[in-house]
Every structure is written in structure tokens, then in C-alpha cells.
Motif scaffolding. Structure first.
Motif, mmCIF file in Angstrom:
data_model
loop_
_atom_site.group_PDB
_atom_site.id
_atom_site.type_symbol
_atom_site.label_atom_id
_atom_site.label_comp_id
_atom_site.label_asym_id
_atom_site.label_seq_id
_atom_site.Cartn_x
_atom_site.Cartn_y
_atom_site.Cartn_z
ATOM 1 N N LYS A 54 19.371 0.308 0.330
ATOM 2 C CA LYS A 54 19.609 0.584 1.782
ATOM 3 C C LYS A 54 20.807 1.390 1.854
ATOM 4 C CE LYS A 54 17.594 -4.052 3.049
ATOM 5 N NZ LYS A 54 18.118 -5.240 3.717
ATOM 6 N N THR A 55 20.363 2.277 2.774
ATOM 7 C CA THR A 55 21.461 3.199 3.120
ATOM 8 C C THR A 55 21.733 3.535 4.999
ATOM 9 O OG1 THR A 55 20.328 5.212 2.989
ATOM 10 C CG2 THR A 55 21.544 4.544 1.224
ATOM 11 N N ILE B 96 6.531 -0.174 -2.146
ATOM 12 C CA ILE B 96 6.712 -1.672 -1.610
ATOM 13 C C ILE B 96 7.725 -1.268 -0.556
ATOM 14 C CG2 ILE B 96 7.448 -3.916 -2.246
ATOM 15 C CD1 ILE B 96 6.412 -3.226 -5.053
ATOM 16 N N SER B 97 7.324 -1.514 0.534
ATOM 17 C CA SER B 97 8.579 -1.219 1.794
ATOM 18 C C SER B 97 9.239 -2.557 1.871
ATOM 19 C CB SER B 97 7.806 -1.059 3.031
ATOM 20 O OG SER B 97 6.943 -1.987 3.515
ATOM 21 N N SER B 98 10.290 -2.275 3.030
ATOM 22 C CA SER B 98 11.189 -3.478 3.182
ATOM 23 C C SER B 98 10.215 -4.585 4.002
ATOM 24 C CB SER B 98 12.324 -3.020 4.012
ATOM 25 O OG SER B 98 11.743 -2.549 5.179
ATOM 26 N N GLN B 99 9.122 -4.296 4.748
ATOM 27 C CA GLN B 99 8.382 -5.166 5.356
ATOM 28 C C GLN B 99 7.561 -5.839 4.404
ATOM 29 O OE1 GLN B 99 8.474 -6.068 8.860
ATOM 30 N NE2 GLN B 99 6.892 -7.601 8.022
ATOM 31 N N ASP B 100 7.114 -4.922 3.455
ATOM 32 C CA ASP B 100 6.280 -5.725 2.281
ATOM 33 C C ASP B 100 6.928 -6.712 1.533
ATOM 34 O OD1 ASP B 100 4.056 -4.010 3.123
ATOM 35 O OD2 ASP B 100 4.799 -2.621 1.395
ATOM 36 N N ILE B 101 8.408 -6.540 1.149
ATOM 37 C CA ILE B 101 9.179 -7.421 0.743
ATOM 38 C C ILE B 101 9.307 -8.558 1.316
ATOM 39 C CG2 ILE B 101 11.640 -7.820 -0.017
ATOM 40 C CD1 ILE B 101 11.784 -4.624 -0.712
ATOM 41 N N LYS B 102 9.486 -8.719 2.644
ATOM 42 C CA LYS B 102 9.680 -9.683 3.564
ATOM 43 C C LYS B 102 8.314 -10.542 3.719
ATOM 44 C CE LYS B 102 9.620 -9.186 8.051
ATOM 45 N NZ LYS B 102 10.221 -8.848 9.511
ATOM 46 N N LYS C 251 0.891 -1.149 -0.088
ATOM 47 C CA LYS C 251 0.089 -0.107 -0.073
ATOM 48 C C LYS C 251 0.885 1.196 -0.023
ATOM 49 C CE LYS C 251 -0.659 -0.270 5.017
ATOM 50 N NZ LYS C 251 -1.522 -0.414 6.166
ATOM 51 N N PRO C 252 0.358 2.377 -0.385
ATOM 52 C CA PRO C 252 0.979 3.704 -0.472
ATOM 53 C C PRO C 252 1.279 4.084 1.108
ATOM 54 C CG PRO C 252 -0.922 3.979 -2.045
ATOM 55 C CD PRO C 252 -1.026 2.558 -1.156
ATOM 56 N N ASN C 253 2.292 4.788 1.031
ATOM 57 C CA ASN C 253 2.607 5.411 2.543
ATOM 58 C C ASN C 253 1.377 5.765 3.066
ATOM 59 O OD1 ASN C 253 5.258 4.807 2.277
ATOM 60 N ND2 ASN C 253 5.897 6.983 1.656
ATOM 61 N N THR C 254 1.108 5.809 4.351
ATOM 62 C CA THR C 254 -0.157 6.147 4.902
ATOM 63 C C THR C 254 -0.681 7.488 4.572
ATOM 64 O OG1 THR C 254 0.317 5.020 6.958
ATOM 65 C CG2 THR C 254 -1.421 6.341 7.022
ATOM 66 N N ILE D 161 17.770 -3.707 -1.452
ATOM 67 C CA ILE D 161 16.556 -3.187 -1.644
ATOM 68 C C ILE D 161 15.911 -2.645 -0.342
ATOM 69 C CG2 ILE D 161 14.330 -2.778 -2.746
ATOM 70 C CD1 ILE D 161 16.889 -2.872 -4.890
ATOM 71 N N GLU D 162 15.924 -1.287 -0.052
ATOM 72 C CA GLU D 162 15.157 -0.888 1.053
ATOM 73 C C GLU D 162 13.529 -0.621 0.719
ATOM 74 O OE1 GLU D 162 13.964 0.783 4.711
ATOM 75 O OE2 GLU D 162 15.797 -0.062 4.027
ATOM 76 N N ARG D 163 13.290 -0.072 -0.572
ATOM 77 C CA ARG D 163 11.987 -0.072 -0.924
ATOM 78 C C ARG D 163 11.881 0.131 -2.291
ATOM 79 N NH1 ARG D 163 13.343 5.087 0.745
ATOM 80 N NH2 ARG D 163 12.731 6.927 -0.302
ATOM 81 N N ILE D 164 10.673 0.102 -2.964
ATOM 82 C CA ILE D 164 10.444 0.201 -4.263
ATOM 83 C C ILE D 164 9.353 1.079 -4.660
ATOM 84 C CG2 ILE D 164 9.861 -1.026 -6.400
ATOM 85 C CD1 ILE D 164 10.997 -3.646 -5.178
ATOM 86 N N GLU D 165 9.626 2.102 -5.579
ATOM 87 C CA GLU D 165 8.468 3.107 -5.539
ATOM 88 C C GLU D 165 8.102 2.718 -7.123
ATOM 89 O OE1 GLU D 165 10.234 6.730 -2.530
ATOM 90 O OE2 GLU D 165 10.245 6.888 -4.674
ATOM 91 N N VAL D 166 6.611 2.846 -7.279
ATOM 92 C CA VAL D 166 6.073 2.351 -8.530
ATOM 93 C C VAL D 166 5.518 3.574 -8.926
ATOM 94 C CG1 VAL D 166 4.599 0.866 -10.259
ATOM 95 C CG2 VAL D 166 6.431 -0.171 -8.248
ATOM 96 N N LEU D 167 5.559 4.201 -10.094
ATOM 97 C CA LEU D 167 4.853 5.543 -10.448
ATOM 98 C C LEU D 167 4.275 5.185 -11.982
ATOM 99 C CD1 LEU D 167 3.963 8.495 -10.023
ATOM 100 C CD2 LEU D 167 5.942 9.201 -11.358
#
Length: 971
Positions: A175-176, A56-62, A5-8, A147-153
Motif C-alpha cells: 500500500k502506498t 488479487i485486489s484488496s477487496q478480494d483479500i477482504k 479475477k484479472p482486472n476487467t 498488501i494492496e494487491r497481489i499479481e500472479v504471473l
């Protein structure tokens, strides 16, 4: 989205309405880090409310249970539907297959080359091995561990990023500033008896080093192959009539050599003979015997991200290296005549493979004739023609090494944020055929008993054969099975063609962003920047797999084409972007970018977006933009590509009448594709508008309408060329198409007949219908159609346009209980329209609901979190759509009618398909255990007779219930 889901939205809305207050409060305690989000180059401006973006956050990936980027991206609705995205299920050993072990993500079904892939906002080198002629970024080369997150536009973005962002952008954020270390181990497999095991080990470590922050990562992944023979529903053909006339192991006797004019089935056929539509009994072949549904894959990657503050300047460097290895398989190659025509010849002594009675019975049904041409050594032999393919599947091994290095500086000057960086990215692939590829000249020499033990072809002095070195070996007999000496002769004709490709991107960019001027109580923000980029690509096959004009385009090996391409280009761009707060509740984004290429020219692409907040909980948003896709380097630089091209007789009745006996099936002859330096850029106009509504902190709703008008698509169009050849005599050639010309190749004898005016098919004004009638009277062919020869030469062109419209819906709600939190979410994409030109016609067809284009795609997720325990169920839904009945042959249609599978209109639908993914895990103080079960209820893919596999391997999969267990330890 369901899982992603998108950021809140509530937080996004809060940031939009309370930006100044929030910043003022935070500035009293600590500095606020300004970030750049996908879709904008302005730092510190939150545009999430202005544009539909999936994060897509790191938690979503997991929670996804995915082991690779391609597995992960196949779970979101924006990349599903249509034929754009592909995975290793489409890999194979031929030039028409997607490259072995590689995968691509495509937005909105518009194709991978229309989706821009970025890492940390910068480009990645495309794979040097194109999919067809479309260059794409191999997402299997991107390390998931980094990968920390993925942004899809999923909207046009060329005004910000330039070429290829027609359907949108997928931005992989690394990730940084990672602190500590973690090790992750996982194993997955299916619940079936076969072994489709998947192993994954990755590690991340972050520390302070040399006054900076260093993050190191490494990832290793290994996956076994998955074959059609491993499942009962793919082991056998969906239709008995899906046979090929070319069996493996034992040949049929070609119908030209049969007294009856019918093929004669191999007497030692290993399977039951099949009755064809002509009433003959043949030994048949079904491609599922050798079909590999997922190719094996091994990948390893490593890299680092280093950040260091040097005074008021920050130095950032990220680097990764990956190596992938894969083996891919295609059906055994057909055995053709020396000139690539059907029905190779063999000496009559080949019948000695049978007992005397069988041999005599065969001779009673056959003609024994002189070979039409002298053998390669110059002999005149007597024999007959046969139909067959080799026994060994065509098999290739591909290794790809990719790296990417980005080093940049950033800082502030007079309150403006600036940055500048260089990018070097390269993908290098090496391919080698390791089985199933045979030299046509050596093979025919072996059939004639003219092969020498050193692999050379013997010479003939009019009386005897002799070898310059080595000894003459025995004649190869294609009817003799289980004989080691005979098999060793065939092995001498095997070859291992190679292919080497390299794709490189060099780039420098610079930008600056900040407050331009005050407008009311707010500031107009702006960004300005420039980019210089150089791209190079080479794809060089070995000589023995190339089509060359001096050899009449005959490739040295059977059934193994290649693409020879080499191109490079330079590009310059400049852009400007403005964020304009017209009022406290109405904001605008205005952007424009100018791109200049040294090959096809220049282009300018603007964008206008807005967000309006009538109340704090609601944002109305919209945007309009234009985008473009530069012709890929492969499309511009292909010198000659041996492949197949499909013409669709169901799309053009004139073509059907001349080339398909009036029927509506599809056919795929061998062709040679040429690049085109005069290609124009594909252009697109996109529009989106929608809303984001967050009545409470726990409830979010987004609803967006989107559309794309995509023009000047680049492709080859065999149907269009056949249609054009009806009136354009320059496209019609008896025999091989002469060097430097293009068009259709017909058998040479077709020029022996004329129309009623005495014109041959090569002459202007010839009536092709009358020539077809004359040919039928002259040759009495099995099918009443103009006889095509081989190696038709067609050029890539800007062939047509497509229009795509749809609606995205995302809803989520959290319920807080004393024991834990329950979350519900729904993500859905509804296609309203997907129109595209029919091949070879100005007529536009509607694809929605047709083969591989479902109208509705959705994910629904139920999740539960109780302290350190979490669990979820995700249902993934794909709508029904029409089966590809129009592409089938008449014999397939007859069988389907007998089975009662067709409706009154002669059509059928592929059923909708829903699978459920279960995920549960537990977070300990310093470790995590996670279990994912995909396709929990072991749903078989819906039956699809339009695919020889019996199911649609792009929208469905046949793996069945499978699991992944992972363990993570944190230091």
C-alpha cells in the motif's frame, strides 16, 4: 478467477485499442501516472492482454477470509495441486519436516524454489531454514496488512527477473499513498469443541509528512495448534496395520532376544496388543497419537512506506520488520542402540519392574546374553534387547526475525523514465528443541546404571563405578512406568539442541524505459537495466545435533538431524526489453537477460510475446521464453545434512528384489546429504497462448494453454544410488562409508559372505543377487533383503526432468438489477500432462491423476452486492486422484483387500473434494463488518490410505467448518 479475477478485460482491451486517445484526453486535465506491471520493466505499457496474469485486489483479500498470506494463496488454482506449496500443516521437529511455522507458495506444482517471490518488484531474502535443500521465501513473514494487491504471473519470467522464475512470479504490491487510518480486528475458530482460535489485529495509517507521503502499518496474528486427536476421523489410524513396532511408554522385547524369534509384546502395554504379519503380539504405536495437523503460530510485523518528491526526482523507501514464533511437534524419537542399530540393550534387572510371575514367564521366552560391546564405562553386562521410542514427542520452538529495506530514486530524463534502488533483506531464525530430545550416550549410560548426578558418565576401574563429581544415580528402567525417581533419571539425559540460520540479500538495480523510436503511428517502447546482487546464507546447528566423521557420523542425540550449510554468491545481470506495436492490432514483447554468477557460471534467457486484436473485444496472445533456477545456496553449500531419503521399490524392480524382498513399498533410511558446488542451473522452456474475450463490459472470458519443459532438476535420489550400486562397487561399503567417499552402507557382517565367484559386496564385479542368497543362508534374516546399515552418503545432483502442460479457464459475468448486482465467475485449471523421471530410472512416469496430483482444480463463485451489503458463496473443487497404494507395505494391502477398498487392479482413488466458503459483510460510513465461514457444510477430507494421517494434508485439510468474524473501523 472465482474470487480473484484479472482486472476487467474490457478495460484492458479498451486501453489496448484506444491508448493514444485516452492519454490525449487525460493529458488535458491531469497527468497520467505510469506504472510498471508484473512481467515487464517498461513503464506505462499495459501488457495484461499479452500475458495470463491473476490479480488479487484488496477487496478480494477482504472477501477471502484469509488471515495470512499462505491461507490466501492456497485459494487460487495456480498454486493448488501437486506437492509444491506447503503450509504449517507440514511443519515438524525433524530435519525432514518443513521449518516450523513457515509456509511457501508454489506455482504449477513445480516447487517453491521455482517460483520467484517479489515485493514491489524486488526480491526478498529466502528463509535460512530450507525445506529439504530447497530455499524458499517464507510467506508467513510478509505482513498481510501491508498488501494492496497481489499479481500472479504463472509463466516463465527469467528474461525479465532472472533466477527462480521458472514457473512464474508472485509479486506482492504494498500500500502506498494511503490517506487516513483504519483498524481491523478479527477472530476465527472452528465449530468443533476443540479450540483452534485465530486472533488478528492490524492497523494502517497514512498522512502527509515532511513534504512527503507516509504510510505506517502494523499487524499481529496468533493461532492455536490443531491436533489429530481433536477430530474423530483423525483420532484413530485409518488402517490398523499402520502400526510401528516401536511403542512409547513400555517397550517390546526385540525379536533377537526372543526364543521364538518373534517380538514379545510389553506385558504392561497401555493398549490392546496388535497381531503383526509375522503372527506375533506386540505393543504398537500409531503416529496419529502425537500428530499436529497445524502448528501454533504467532506473528507480529510493522513497517512504513515513504514517498517524497525532491524537485523532479521521487524518493521511495519501504521497510518492514516481522517476527514469527512457532512450536512444532513430531512423533517421539525411536530409541536405537549406541551405534544407531535397532534393539538397544538393557540389563536383565529391568525385568524387576514386573511381578515375579510375569518376570518368570518372560524369562522362559527370552535369551539373557552378554552385551555385544562393553558399556561406555567399560563394564560387561548381561541383558536383552528391546524395541521402543521415547514417550515425549520431539518438540521445537522457532523464532524468525525478518526485515526488508528498499530505497530508490526515480525520475525522467529527456522523456525517459529512470529508476535506481538498493535492497537489503534478511531473514534470521533461531530454533531450540524444548522436549523429546535425548542424548544417546547419557541414555545408554543410564540403562547401564553408569550415569552420575551431574550428567557425566561414570568410570569403571574393573570392580567399581565412580563419578568424578556428583553421585551415581540408579539404573534407568524403560519398563518401569509411573515412577518419579525413574523418570527423573531419564530427564537427566534430555538435551536442547539449537540451530541458528541467517539469509541475506544485498542488491542494487537500475533501469530506464521510454520511447525508442516511432513505428507507424505508434512508438517502440524499450527498457534497459542492470542488477548486482549478493546473497549469503548460513545454517549452523549446535554440535550435539551434527553428524561428524570423527564420531562415525553418530549424532549425539536420538532422532534429531540437522543441516550444516554455509554459502554465498555474487551475481551480475543486464537486460533489455522491447514493446513493439507492429500494427494497431498486433503488438510484440521481446526481452532478454544475461546473468552471471560467480559459482555456477552464466546464462542468457530470451522471451518473445505477442498480442493480436482481430476485433475490439478479443485479444489473442502468446509467449515463449526460457528460464532458469540457480542451485540454491543450501544445495551448493550443504556440508553435511542428516535426514532420511526415500527409495521407491515400486519404481525399480532391481532395487525391489535386493532391498524390499521383491515388494513395491517405499522405505526411508537415515542418510547424509552433501552439497555439490558443481551443480548446474535448472533450465526451463515455457510456452503459452490463449485469448481474452470481452463481448460486453460485464462479461469476461480468458482461456490459456501453458507448458513447461523443466530440465536438470536438483535433488538427491536414493533409488538411483541403490540402482547404480548394483554395478558400481565404489558405492558399496560394509560398515560406515569412509570419510570423503559416497555410497551405501551395509552391515559389516555382509562382507563375511561372497557370491559364487568368491567376491564380497565391496569388490568390482560382485553379483549382488548371489550375495543376497548367501546372506539369507548365513544369517537367516526375517526379510530376504540386503541388510542396510546407516548414514548412507549421497550427493545432490542434476537428476532428471519434468514436463507440465495445462489449460487455465476464467469466466465472469455481472447481472445488473434494480436492487443490486449479481456476479458469477469460474476459474479452473486442467492439467494435460505432468511427466517426471521415475526415481533411479530413465523411465518417465505420468503424475496426473496419481497421488497428490489432481487433474482438475476449480473455483466457482456467486456474489451479490446491494448498496453497502455484499455476500458470496465460493465452491472450491479438487479432483479425485489415485491413492498411494504402491507405497504401502504388504500388511497394509492385505487389510485394504479385507476391507474391500481395492479394485480389480489393486488400486483405489481418493475421492474428489468440494468445500464451500460463505462470505457476507456490510460497509457502514466509517466501518465494515464481515463474516466468513469456510467449509460451510463441514466436509471431511477424502480418505487417503497412502498417508498415515488418513487424508492428504496438502490438497485437503481436516479443520472442518470454521468461521472468521472481522471488524474494521476507518478514521
Amino acid at each position: 478467477m472465482t474470487l480473484f479475477k484479472p482486472n476487467t478485460i474490457a478495460l484492458a482491451l479498451a486501453s489496448l485499442c484506444c491508448t493514444n486517445l485516452t492519454f490525449a484526453a487525460e493529458q488535458d486535465t491531469q497527468p497520467v501516472e505510469k506504472i510498471t506491471v508484473t512481467g515487464s520493466q517498461i513503464k506505462g505499457v499495459d501488457l495484461e492482454g499479452m500475458q495470463p496474469m491473476v490479480v488479487i485486489s484488496s477487496q478480494d483479500i477482504k472477501d477471502s477470509g484469509a488471515s495470512t498470506i499462505s491461507e490466501l494463496m492456497s485459494q487460487i488454482t495456480q498454486t493448488r495441486g501437486g506437492e509444491g506449496s506447503f503450509t504449517t500443516s507440514e511443519s515438524g521437529a525433524t530435519s525432514t519436516s518443513t521449518p516450523a511455522g513457515q509456509a511457501a507458495a508454489s506455482l504449477r506444482g513445480l516447487g517453491p524454489s521455482s517460483t520467484l517471490t517479489l515485493i514491489n518488484g524486488r526480491r526478498v531474502a529466502a528463509s535460512s531454514f530450507a525445506s529439504g535443500t530447497q530455499n524458499f521465501v517464507d510467506v508467513n513473514s510478509i505482513p498481510l496488512a501491508a498488501i494492496e494487491r497481489i499479481e500472479v504471473l504463472a509463466t516463465g519470467a527469467s528474461a525479465i527477473y532472472g533466477a527462480d522464475a521458472v514457473a512464474g512470479v508472485i509479486n506482492y504490491i504494498l500500500k502506498t499513498d494511503y490517506q487516513g487510518a483504519e483498524v481491523n480486528l478479527s477472530y476465527g475458530n472452528s465449530f468443533a469443541g476443540s479450540d483452534e482460535g485465530r486472533y488478528n489485529l492490524n492497523a494502517v495509517w497514512g498522512t502527509e509528512l515532511l513534504g512527503g507521503r507516509l504510510t505506517l502499518f502494523g499487524d499481529y496474528y496468533d493461532r492455536n495448534s490443531f491436533d489429530a486427536q481433536d477430530r474423530d476421523f483423525t483420532r484413530n489410524p485409518a488402517l490398523v496395520s499402520n502400526y510401528s513396532y516401536l511403542p512409547k511408554n513400555t517397550p517390546n522385547i526385540y525379536y533377537y532376544s526372543a526364543v521364538s524369534g518373534d517380538e514379545i509384546g510389553a506385558p504392561n502395554c497401555a493398549t490392546e496388543l496388535v497381531t503383526t504379519e509375522y503372527g506375533e503380539q506386540i505393543c504398537a504405536y500409531y503416529s496419529n497419537q502425537d500428530d499436529e495437523l497445524i502448528s501454533e503460530l504467532e506473528s507480529a510485523s510493522t513497517g512504513f512506506i515513504f514517498t517524497k518528491d525532491i524537485g523532479e526526482i521521487t524518493w521511495n523507501t519501504d521497510f518492514f520488520y516481522s517476527r514469527t514464533k512457532s512450536v512444532a511437534v513430531s512423533s517421539p524419537a525411536p530409541i536405537n542402540d549406541i551405534d544407531d542399530g535397532e534393539g538397544p540393550w538393557v540389563d536383565e534387572s529391568a525385568l524387576d519392574a514386573f511381578d515375579e510371575q510375569t518376570r518368570n514367564d518372560l524369562l522362559d521366552q527370552m535369551y539373557i546374553d552378554p552385551f555385544p560391546e562393553l558399556t561406555q564405562a567399560g563394564q560387561q553386562l548381561y541383558g536383552f534387547r528391546f524395541d521402543a521410542r521415547f514417550a515425549s514427542p520431539r518438540t521445537v520452538e522457532v523464532e524468525t526475525n525478518a526485515f526488508r529495506l528498499v530505497s530508490s530514486l526515480e525520475g525522467q530524463i529527456k522523456g525517459w523514465d529512470w529508476q535506481s534502488g538498493i535492497t537489503l533483506s534478511q531473514s534470521k531464525s533461531e530454533q531450540q528443541a524444548i522436549a523429546g530430545i535425548y542424548n544417546r550416550y547419557k541414555y545408554h549410560a543410564a540403562l547401564a546404571g553408569e550415569l552420575c548426578s551431574d550428567g557425566t558418565i561414570a568410570s569403571f576401574d574393573g570392580n567399581d563405578l565412580s563419578c568424578a563429581s556428583g553421585d551415581l544415580v540408579a539404573m534407568y528402567n524403560p519398563f518401569l512406568t509411573g515412577d518419579s525417581s525413574n523418570d527423573s533419571v531419564l530427564a537427566m539425559t534430555q538435551e536442547q539442541p539449537t540451530r541458528d540460520g541467517k539469509s541475506t540479500v544485498y542488491a542494487w538495480d537500475a533501469s530506464i524505459s521510454g520511447e525508442l523510436f516511432e513505428l507507424g503511428d505508434n512508438y517502440v517502447m524499450a527498457a534497459f537495466g542492470t542488477e548486482i546482487r549478493k546473497e549469503e546464507i548460513t545454517d549452523v546447528p549446535s554440535e550435539n545435533s551434527r553428524a561428524r566423521a570423527e564420531d562415525e557420523y553418530l549424532v549425539d542425540v536420538f532422532g534429531f538431524g540437522s543441516s550444516l550449510s554455509e554459502a554465498k554468491r555474487q551475481q551480475f545481470a543486464a537486460f533489455a526489453e522491447f514493446h513493439i506495436p507492429l500494427t494497431d492490432r498486433l503488438e510484440m514483447q521481446v526481452a532478454g537477460r544475461y546473468d552471471n554468477y560467480d559459482d555456477f557460471g552464466d546464462t542468457f534467457n530470451p522471451k518473445i510475446g505477442f498480442s493480436y486484436r482481430p476485433v475490439d473485444s478479443l485479444v489473442l496472445r502468446g509467449s515463449w521464453s526460457t528460464s532458469f533456477r540457480a542451485p540454491s545456496l543450501t544445495q551448493a553449500g550443504v556440508k553435511l545434512r542428516t535426514t532420511t531419503a526415500t527409495y521407491d521399490c515400486g519404481a525399480n524392480q532391481a532395487v525391489a528384489d535386493l532391498y524390499c524382498s521383491g515388494e513395491s513399498f517405499e522405505s526411508s533410511p537415515n542418510v547424509l546429504e552433501l552439497g555439490n558446488k558443481n551443480l548446474r542451473a535448472e533450465e526451463s522452456e515455457s510456452l503459452s497462448f490463449g485469448l481474452a474475450f470481452s463481448p460486453t463490459q460485464d462479461t469476461n472470458l480468458t482461456l490459456d494453454y501453458w507448458q513447461f519443459e523443466h530440465d536438470d532438476l536438483v535433488d538427491t535420489d536414493m533409488t538411483a544410488v541403490l540402482d547404480a550400486a548394483i554395478t558400481d562397487h565404489t558405492l558399496r561399503h560394509c560398515g560406515i562409508v569412509p570419510e570423503g567417499q559416497m555410497g551405501i552402507s551395509y552391515v559389516e557382517d555382509l562382507c563375511l559372505v561372497t557370491d559364487n565367484s568368491g567376491l564380497t559386496i565391496e569388490q568390482a564385479g560382485a553379483n549382488l543377487t548371489e550375495i543376497l542368497d548367501a546372506w539369507v543362508d548365513f544369517d537367516n534374516p526375517r526379510d530376504a533383503e540386503l541388510p542396510l546399515y546407516r548414514d548412507h552418503i549421497i550427493q545432490l545432483q542434476n537428476t532428471g526432468k519434468q514436463t507440465v502442460r495445462g489449460i487455465d479457464l476464467a469466466m465472469s459475468h455481472d447481472f445488473e438489477f434494480e436492487l443490486g448486482r449479481l456476479s458469477l465467475s469460474l476459474d479452473a485449471t486442467h492439467y494435460l500432462e505432468f511427466e517426471r523421471n521415475k526415481p533411479g530410472s530413465d523411465e518417465v512416469e505420468e503424475l496426473i491423476g496419481t497421488w497428490r496430483y489432481p487433474q482438475n482444480i476449480a473455483n466457482f463463485r456467486v456474489g451479490w452486492v446491494q448498496q453497502d451489503f455484499y455476500a458470496s458463496l465460493t465452491a472450491q473443487y479438487t479432483d479425485s486422484y489415485a491413492d498411494d497404494i504402491s507405497g504401502l507395505r504388504g500388511r497394509n494391502i492385505d487389510e485394504l483387500e479385507d476391507l474391500g477398498e481395492l479394485d480389480a487392479n489393486g488400486e483405489r482413488d481418493v475421492d474428489s473434494w468440494t468445500t464451500v466458503r460463505a462470505n457476507l459483510g456490510y460497509d457502514f460510513d466509517n466501518m465494515n463488518i464481515n463474516l466468513t465461514i469456510n467449509n460451510l457444510f463441514n466436509e471431511k477430507p477424502s480418505v487417503a490410505y497412502g498417508s498415515r494421517r488418513g487424508f492428504d494434508s496438502i490438497n485437503h485439510n481436516a479443520l472442518g467448518a470454521n468461521y472468521k468474524v472481522s471488524f474494521s473501523y476507518f478514521f
